[in-house]
Design an enzyme around this catalytic site. Structure first.
Site, PDB file in Angstrom:
ATOM      1  N   HIS A  37       0.776  -1.204   0.095  1.00 29.34           N
ATOM      2  CA  HIS A  37       0.184   0.112   0.062  1.00 29.34           C
ATOM      3  C   HIS A  37       0.856   1.387  -0.026  1.00 29.34           C
ATOM      4  CE1 HIS A  37      -2.848  -3.019   2.259  1.00 29.34           C
ATOM      5  NE2 HIS A  37      -3.553  -2.575   1.199  1.00 29.34           N
ATOM      6  N   SER A 186      -2.903  -7.797   3.007  1.00 31.58           N
ATOM      7  CA  SER A 186      -3.111  -7.408   4.427  1.00 31.58           C
ATOM      8  C   SER A 186      -3.741  -9.009   5.053  1.00 31.58           C
ATOM      9  CB  SER A 186      -4.628  -6.803   4.513  1.00 31.58           C
ATOM     10  OG  SER A 186      -4.270  -5.319   3.886  1.00 31.58           O
TER      11      SER A 186
HETATM   12  P1  AMP Z   1      -6.712  -3.591  -0.533  1.00 32.96           P
HETATM   13  O1  AMP Z   1      -6.369  -2.861   0.911  1.00 32.96           O
HETATM   14  O2  AMP Z   1      -6.253  -4.887  -0.445  1.00 32.96           O
HETATM   15  O3  AMP Z   1      -8.072  -3.236  -1.094  1.00 32.96           O
HETATM   16  O4  AMP Z   1      -5.625  -2.824  -1.381  1.00 32.96           O
HETATM   17  C1  AMP Z   1      -5.561  -1.389  -1.824  1.00 32.96           C
HETATM   18  C2  AMP Z   1      -4.627  -1.138  -2.975  1.00 32.96           C
HETATM   19  O5  AMP Z   1      -3.395  -1.756  -2.797  1.00 32.96           O
HETATM   20  C3  AMP Z   1      -5.029  -1.979  -4.341  1.00 32.96           C
HETATM   21  O6  AMP Z   1      -4.876  -1.007  -5.180  1.00 32.96           O
HETATM   22  C4  AMP Z   1      -4.221  -3.034  -4.295  1.00 32.96           C
HETATM   23  O7  AMP Z   1      -4.097  -3.655  -5.431  1.00 32.96           O
HETATM   24  C5  AMP Z   1      -2.857  -2.437  -3.937  1.00 32.96           C
HETATM   25  N1  AMP Z   1      -2.119  -3.520  -3.139  1.00 32.96           N
HETATM   26  C6  AMP Z   1      -2.391  -4.537  -2.307  1.00 32.96           C
HETATM   27  N2  AMP Z   1      -1.465  -5.239  -1.963  1.00 32.96           N
HETATM   28  C7  AMP Z   1      -0.164  -4.881  -2.721  1.00 32.96           C
HETATM   29  C8  AMP Z   1       0.719  -5.340  -3.237  1.00 32.96           C
HETATM   30  N3  AMP Z   1       1.427  -6.359  -2.526  1.00 32.96           N
HETATM   31  N4  AMP Z   1       1.895  -4.571  -4.007  1.00 32.96           N
HETATM   32  C9  AMP Z   1       1.260  -3.496  -4.709  1.00 32.96           C
HETATM   33  N5  AMP Z   1      -0.008  -3.050  -4.304  1.00 32.96           N
HETATM   34  C10 AMP Z   1      -0.807  -3.660  -3.557  1.00 32.96           C
END
Ligand code: AMP
Length: 280
Positions: A37, A186
């Protein structure tokens, strides 16, 4: 760092920036923030004047009550890491703030949502599209940053922006991984110690399948991945698909000039993990 919990506060706080025509970068998240993130926030900081991150565990994109209930929530730490990354503002709305009335929107992303996540998580992308559209309307960013880890989500958001002609530029960001290759997520917080040790198998298998694709066709590569997971029963493979990097439709053969990605979803114990790797 400014913390906003209501739409009104946020819009009041950001009005002066708009008058000054500052470039607003937006990073939507569901919290339990990790370095993946933060890499989005850092990219947003490099490419915008003012960065807003949102933290909202969006109930309507979960199709398992258990997954929603157990989704990690680490708000105090999230504030700390955002602050030290230099994020300017965070928007943390309640469910009532985001959904004050009955939800009626229905999106249709056609073949983009009939495969992979869309196939195994019915309604998921409708929930994602609804929340992202609402967040865009509230924050009115010039640029929004999304991780390539959620590859299909990124394709859906691009389509949403195109169809609704939203004035926001979608910026894809590379996947961040742990030193052992596991894609940061997460949900990794929910893995037991034993599962966490086993988890890099997903990344390692993807790497081996990319190597294999140099001399084998897509069916053979897909079978290799399926067999590898069968021989490691701590996992339950949900899907492994080799798809065109734009249409997300299965590719029959690797060919020059056609972008291809391999997308995977597997259960490790109770935790569902996804990953993606570029093949061409
Ligand atoms: P989330 O909190 O899982 O909804 O993710 C929020 C944003 O962070 C989304 O655009 C995800 O694709 C991105 N994201 C989550 N994990 C990663 C990661 N390991 N590397 C890069 N971006 C990520």
């Amino acid at each position: 760092m400014q913390i906003f919990t209501t739409v009104q506060e946020l819009q009041k706080g950001m009005a002066p920036l708009r008058q000054l025509q500052k470039i607003i970068g937006f990073v939507p998240t569901m919290g339990a923030l990790h370095k993946g993130h933060i890499s989005l926030v850092e990219k947003a900081l490099r490419e915008s004047d003012f960065v807003v991150c949102s933290i909202f565990v969006n109930p309507i994109q979960f199709n398992s009550k258990e997954d929603l209930e157990h989704y990690p929530r680490t708000l105090d730490n999230d504030y700390k890491v955002l602050e030290s990354a230099g994020c300017h503002a965070v928007f943390v709305p309640s469910v009532e703030e985001m959904y004050p009335a009955a939800i009626s929107e229905k999106y249709d992303f056609k073949e983009l949502e009939t495969v992979m996540e869309g196939k195994f998580r019915p309604g998921h992308f409708n929930g994602v599209a609804i929340v992202v559209k609402r967040l865009f309307d509230i924050v009115q960013p010039d640029k929004a940053f999304f991780g390539e880890k959620d590859y299909q989500q990124l394709a859906i958001i691009k389509q949403l922006v195109k169809e609704a002609e939203l004035p926001v530029k979608i910026i894809p960001c590379p996947i961040m991984r742990e030193p052992d290759g596991l894609a940061m997520s997460s949900r990794n917080l929910r893995l037991t110690q034993k599962e966490r040790l086993a988890a890099p198998f997903i990344y390692n298998t993807l790497c081996r399948s990319v190597e294999m694709s140099q001399s084998h066709n897509s069916d053979e590569v897909q079978n290799f991945v399926i067999r590898s997971f069968e021989s490691n029963p701590i996992f339950k493979l949900e899907y492994f698909e080799l798809v065109d990097d734009t249409t997300l439709q299965p590719i029959l053969n690797f060919s020059e000039g056609q972008g291809a990605v391999g997308c995977i979803a597997a259960y490790l114990g109770k935790v569902r993990l996804i990953d993606v790797m570029r093949f061409r």
